[in-house]
Motif scaffolding. Structure first.
Motif, PDB file in Angstrom:
ATOM      1  N   TRP A   1       0.880 -26.527 -22.445  1.00 42.67           N
ATOM      2  CA  TRP A   1       1.043 -27.953 -22.717  1.00 42.67           C
ATOM      3  C   TRP A   1       1.869 -28.599 -21.608  1.00 42.67           C
ATOM      4  O   TRP A   1       3.019 -28.224 -21.377  1.00 42.67           O
ATOM      5  CB  TRP A   1       1.675 -28.160 -24.090  1.00 42.67           C
ATOM      6  CG  TRP A   1       0.677 -27.917 -25.181  1.00 42.67           C
ATOM      7  CD1 TRP A   1       0.002 -26.750 -25.417  1.00 42.67           C
ATOM      8  CD2 TRP A   1       0.204 -28.850 -26.144  1.00 42.67           C
ATOM      9  NE1 TRP A   1      -0.857 -26.898 -26.480  1.00 42.67           N
ATOM     10  CE2 TRP A   1      -0.749 -28.178 -26.955  1.00 42.67           C
ATOM     11  CE3 TRP A   1       0.492 -30.177 -26.429  1.00 42.67           C
ATOM     12  CZ2 TRP A   1      -1.406 -28.807 -28.007  1.00 42.67           C
ATOM     13  CZ3 TRP A   1      -0.161 -30.797 -27.486  1.00 42.67           C
ATOM     14  CH2 TRP A   1      -1.106 -30.112 -28.258  1.00 42.67           C
TER      15      TRP A   1
ATOM     16  N   THR B   1       3.026 -32.227 -19.370  1.00 41.80           N
ATOM     17  CA  THR B   1       3.220 -33.675 -19.309  1.00 41.80           C
ATOM     18  C   THR B   1       3.531 -34.026 -17.859  1.00 41.80           C
ATOM     19  O   THR B   1       4.444 -33.424 -17.275  1.00 41.80           O
ATOM     20  CB  THR B   1       4.387 -34.119 -20.226  1.00 41.80           C
ATOM     21  OG1 THR B   1       4.064 -33.762 -21.575  1.00 41.80           O
ATOM     22  CG2 THR B   1       4.615 -35.622 -20.152  1.00 41.80           C
TER      23      THR B   1
ATOM     24  N   LYS C   1     -10.473 -32.002 -30.019  1.00 41.05           N
ATOM     25  CA  LYS C   1      -9.393 -32.311 -29.089  1.00 41.05           C
ATOM     26  C   LYS C   1      -8.471 -33.349 -29.733  1.00 41.05           C
ATOM     27  O   LYS C   1      -8.945 -34.335 -30.291  1.00 41.05           O
ATOM     28  CB  LYS C   1      -9.993 -32.871 -27.801  1.00 41.05           C
ATOM     29  CG  LYS C   1      -9.017 -33.054 -26.669  1.00 41.05           C
ATOM     30  CD  LYS C   1      -9.760 -33.493 -25.406  1.00 41.05           C
ATOM     31  CE  LYS C   1      -8.794 -33.778 -24.262  1.00 41.05           C
ATOM     32  NZ  LYS C   1      -7.965 -34.949 -24.491  1.00 41.05           N
TER      33      LYS C   1
ATOM     34  N   ASN D   1      -4.856 -38.205 -27.032  1.00 42.58           N
ATOM     35  CA  ASN D   1      -3.855 -38.248 -25.978  1.00 42.58           C
ATOM     36  C   ASN D   1      -2.994 -39.493 -26.177  1.00 42.58           C
ATOM     37  O   ASN D   1      -3.172 -40.504 -25.526  1.00 42.58           O
ATOM     38  CB  ASN D   1      -4.572 -38.279 -24.619  1.00 42.58           C
ATOM     39  CG  ASN D   1      -3.603 -38.426 -23.480  1.00 42.58           C
ATOM     40  OD1 ASN D   1      -2.441 -38.046 -23.605  1.00 42.58           O
ATOM     41  ND2 ASN D   1      -4.069 -38.989 -22.367  1.00 42.58           N
ATOM     42  N   ASN D   2      -2.081 -39.398 -27.127  1.00 41.89           N
ATOM     43  CA  ASN D   2      -1.252 -40.550 -27.475  1.00 41.89           C
ATOM     44  C   ASN D   2       0.097 -40.033 -27.965  1.00 41.89           C
ATOM     45  O   ASN D   2       0.142 -39.066 -28.727  1.00 41.89           O
ATOM     46  CB  ASN D   2      -1.953 -41.365 -28.585  1.00 41.89           C
ATOM     47  CG  ASN D   2      -1.256 -42.681 -28.876  1.00 41.89           C
ATOM     48  OD1 ASN D   2      -0.151 -42.701 -29.388  1.00 41.89           O
ATOM     49  ND2 ASN D   2      -1.913 -43.776 -28.543  1.00 41.89           N
TER      50      ASN D   2
ATOM     51  N   THR E   1       0.751 -39.659 -31.883  1.00 40.63           N
ATOM     52  CA  THR E   1      -0.224 -38.880 -32.655  1.00 40.63           C
ATOM     53  C   THR E   1       0.270 -38.604 -34.074  1.00 40.63           C
ATOM     54  O   THR E   1      -0.504 -38.661 -35.033  1.00 40.63           O
ATOM     55  CB  THR E   1      -0.487 -37.542 -31.952  1.00 40.63           C
ATOM     56  OG1 THR E   1      -0.889 -37.814 -30.625  1.00 40.63           O
ATOM     57  CG2 THR E   1      -1.574 -36.765 -32.635  1.00 40.63           C
TER      58      THR E   1
ATOM     59  N   THR F   1      -3.515 -45.360 -25.457  1.00 39.39           N
ATOM     60  CA  THR F   1      -4.397 -44.310 -24.944  1.00 39.39           C
ATOM     61  C   THR F   1      -4.841 -43.426 -26.105  1.00 39.39           C
ATOM     62  O   THR F   1      -4.159 -43.338 -27.118  1.00 39.39           O
ATOM     63  CB  THR F   1      -3.686 -43.423 -23.913  1.00 39.39           C
ATOM     64  OG1 THR F   1      -2.545 -42.835 -24.542  1.00 39.39           O
ATOM     65  CG2 THR F   1      -3.264 -44.227 -22.702  1.00 39.39           C
TER      66      THR F   1
END
Lengths: 281, 422
Positions: free
Chosen positions: B137, B139, B371, B374-375, B378, B420
């Motif tokens: 993961w 960022t 999936k 992408n926020n 979430t 997003t």
């Protein structure tokens, strides 16, 4: 002055400063990214957002409902229990011991036990089934869940009110009670017509404390229903917690907390005045 | 000075809003820098059941191999660990090691500065090629969390009950499941299905696959299919296929109900495969039933492992992650103990895994999972769905109202998270 200093320091450190930060947070945009960084001042935007959403008002109504149930329990049942327990004896001592135990139980423990008991397949429904009655969805029905949790809170708060009222009853001069007895008044008539009016200030303070307790009751809701089913048990403290710590919108969560505090202040002011008048007497 | 003031503000704010979040302030006691110095690592985790058994066993093995290292397992409440971790940043007492419900907590933990940048450790890790990209993961190109297993949900069934009510083949579609639930209900002896419908991320996780297989996810959550899915759960509740209490059950509570032997079906995760072996009834597993005209798709879950940003012993903490969590031994043992699906390529095909008929549906699900959006918000998108699901199951709202509440809640959360999604 020197002797008051520690109290003032403690008050500032643990009450005034956190309160100031809470209010500051409620007018800022605060989330996980800037909780330790810079808080951007956004004026009353959080208040406008919270107050314009129906959720807050539903939560406030639910909280008032809980307060009403607690008032009924603490004042009515509390007075009855306090009256019974003001008569001395071995049984009274045992009951008092149990009540103190119940009062001292951590909510996470007693809440978990109640959650188990009130489950659709729990012991209470099992008992109802045995005696031929229908099972009740105590915690899963949106119409009942709030009152079930309020009942649990009332159960936990009852020992405190009973003990306070018992203390008040025991403080009434014996000659007043004896005079009523000589006039032919029975026990309960004496309690309702002589003792109760004399307990007016105690009951008033207890009522205010009860409302304050209702507005800060969070633990039982958290343990038993987490605000559900749906939003049925979303009270102001639950909504504030979920917004701040599940949704990580600390600014909005703080705003709801401040609004809750304003509700509480409406009751705290008469409480302080009552305390003052008590002191003056 | 300003920074210190901000830190004080953070601490005071936490104290003002909640009284229940006082973290266990156990500090590392290693101050010497010599190789013989005793080192204590604090590891915040919330495992229960077989998962707790596994992590304790891994810690013990590591301590035996490294006598100078002690790992203090600090058990936290899963739903509160996020807050504790964020608070620990303010006081610079982040744990040396932590795990988290990665699909919910990762964005806020990274944004809050809880997790240390693991990029250099990861780049230097000899076995990194064994891991799929979904297990690492990142960022902004930096690695903050790694996964060693994935967890998915699927169907559990009580074979004894199915035999008694005359269901010869376990359902593979939601329509078949609904028909089977009607049979169980008509029999009157047993309960239908135990699943989580809590007003939290858990209720959302269990509901979402009804739509994922039809191409509906958090990023395009709208339309008649959403209403149809809510209508289905409303019908299950109304007809008694699942009890009203489902609206409050988390996954553990739902599992306890299924495990009691009273329910014909249960929707739960592969992490229950370790414990279900002790069930008093014959059982089986299958993939999450396919929605009408769709496929079986679920969201992947699991724990992410990270190192605290203020850890004084990140090298030793990484050594633990590398040797006990990411290693072949770590993955084989977590599968053997809990039933979690290993993600290493060289473990995925071991005989113990491929020969296990109970785990295979979950392995298949892992190969075709959805999936996550992408926020950064979430978690709130999931909570919005969970609340709507709980409300509909309990009867607080109709299917249409629930669908509308979920759609607007998800869209609002997405917008608040920056807009997003894909």
């Amino acid at each position: 002055m020197f002797f008051v200093a520690p109290a003032v320091v403690l008050l500032v450190a643990f009450a005034a400063y956190p309160l100031f930060v809470l209010i500051r947070m409620s007018v800022s945009d605060v989330g996980p990214t800037n909780i330790v960084g810079t808080w951007h001042f956004i004026g009353l935007a959080n208040y406008i957002q919270v107050l314009s959403a129906p959720d807050l008002w539903f939560s406030a109504l639910r909280t008032l409902g809980v307060a009403a149930m607690l008032l009924a329990s603490n004042l009515v049942l509390g007075f009855l229990a306090g009256s019974i327990l003001s008569v001395g004896g071995r049984v009274t001592n045992v009951v008092l011991g149990i009540m103190v135990f119940v009062w001292a139980l951590p909510p996470i423990v007693s809440g978990s036990v109640w959650k188990f008991l009130l489950d659709d397949n729990g012991a209470i429904n099992g008992l109802l089934h045995v005696v031929g009655l229908a099972r009740v969805s105590w915690l899963s029905s949106p119409n009942l869940a709030l009152w079930s949790v309020a009942g649990i809170i009332a159960w936990a708060a009852l020992p405190f009110s009973a003990l306070i009222i018992r203390g008040g009853l025991l403080a009434i001069p014996r000659d007043v009670i004896e005079a009523a007895a000589l006039d032919g008044a029975g026990y309960w008539r004496t309690q309702f017509q002589i003792a109760l009016p004399l307990l007016r200030s105690t009951m008033w303070i207890l009522a205010i404390l009860t409302v304050l307790y209702a507005f800060k009751s969070f633990d039982f809701f958290y343990v038993v229903t987490q605000g559900g089913p749906g939003t049925a048990t979303n009270t102001l403290p639950v909504q504030s917690y979920n917004t701040a710590f599940s949704g990580f919108n600390m600014g909005l969560g703080a705003t709801i907390a401040v609004i809750s505090m304003l509700f509480v202040a409406l009751f705290a002011i008469p409480y302080v005045r009552s305390i003052r008048s008590e002191s003056d007497e | 000075m300003k920074k210190r003031y901000r830190i004080l503000q953070g601490v005071a704010a936490a104290a003002a809003i909640t009284v229940a979040l006082a973290g266990c302030a156990i500090s590392s006691n290693a101050t010497a820098s010599g190789s013989d110095a005793k080192v204590t690592l604090r590891f915040w985790e919330y495992y229960t059941g077989t998962s707790a058994t596994w992590i304790k066993s891994q810690v013990k093995k590591f301590e035996q191999a490294n006598p100078n290292v002690t790992i203090q397992l600090v058990e936290t409440v899963g739903s509160q660990q996020d807050q504790k971790l964020l608070a620990s940043v303010a006081t610079k007492t982040t744990p040396d090691l932590f795990l988290n419900n990665i699909v919910v907590d990762y964005p806020s933990l990274v944004a809050g500065g809880v997790a240390k940048d693991l990029t250099s450790y990861w780049n230097g890790y000899a076995d990194k090629a064994q891991f799929p990209s979904s297990a690492v993961w990142k960022t902004n190109g930096k690695v903050y969390n790694v996964m060693t297993y994935t967890n998915l949900i699927g169907l559990f069934y009580n074979k004894d009950i199915l035999d008694k009510v005359g269901i010869s083949t376990p359902p593979t579609t939601l329509d078949e499941l609904q028909a089977d639930l009607a049979k169980v209900k008509a029999d009157g002896t047993y309960e239908g299905i135990a699943l989580s419908g809590a007003p939290t991320v858990e209720g959302a996780w269990l509901f979402a696959p009804q739509l994922l297989g039809q191409g509906i996810n958090y990023c395009n959550f709208s339309g008649s299919k959403v209403t149809a899915a809510f209508t289905r759960v409303a019908e299950w509740s109304k007809k008694g296929y699942t009890p009203l209490a489902t609206a409050t059950w988390d996954q553990n509570a739902a599992w306890q109900q299924f495990f009691s032997g009273k329910y014909a079906f249960g929707i739960n995760g592969n992490w229950q495969l370790g414990g279900v072996k002790t069930a008093s009834f014959a059982y089986g597993t299958g993939q999450f039933p396919k929605p009408t005209g769709g496929t079986s798709v679920v969201y992947p879950g699991g724990e992410g492992y990270g190192i605290g940003a203020t850890s004084k012993h990140p090298d030793i903490a990484w050594k633990f992650i590398e040797q006990m969590i990411l290693s072949q031994q770590g993955e084989k043992s977590v599968y053997a103990t809990t039933g979690s699906i290993p993600v290493r390529a060289d473990v995925a095909n071991i005989a113990a895994l491929t020969n296990d008929t109970f785990v295979q549906p979950f392995v298949k699900a892992a190969s075709n999972s959805a999936k996550w959006p992408n926020n950064t918000n979430t978690a709130n998108m999931q909570v919005a769905l969970g609340k709507a699901v709980s409300g509909v199951i309990s009867g607080q709202s109709t299917a249409e109202q629930g669908a509308q509440a979920a759609i607007s809640g998800i869209q609002a959360a997405e917008k608040a998270g920056g807009g997003t999604c894909q």
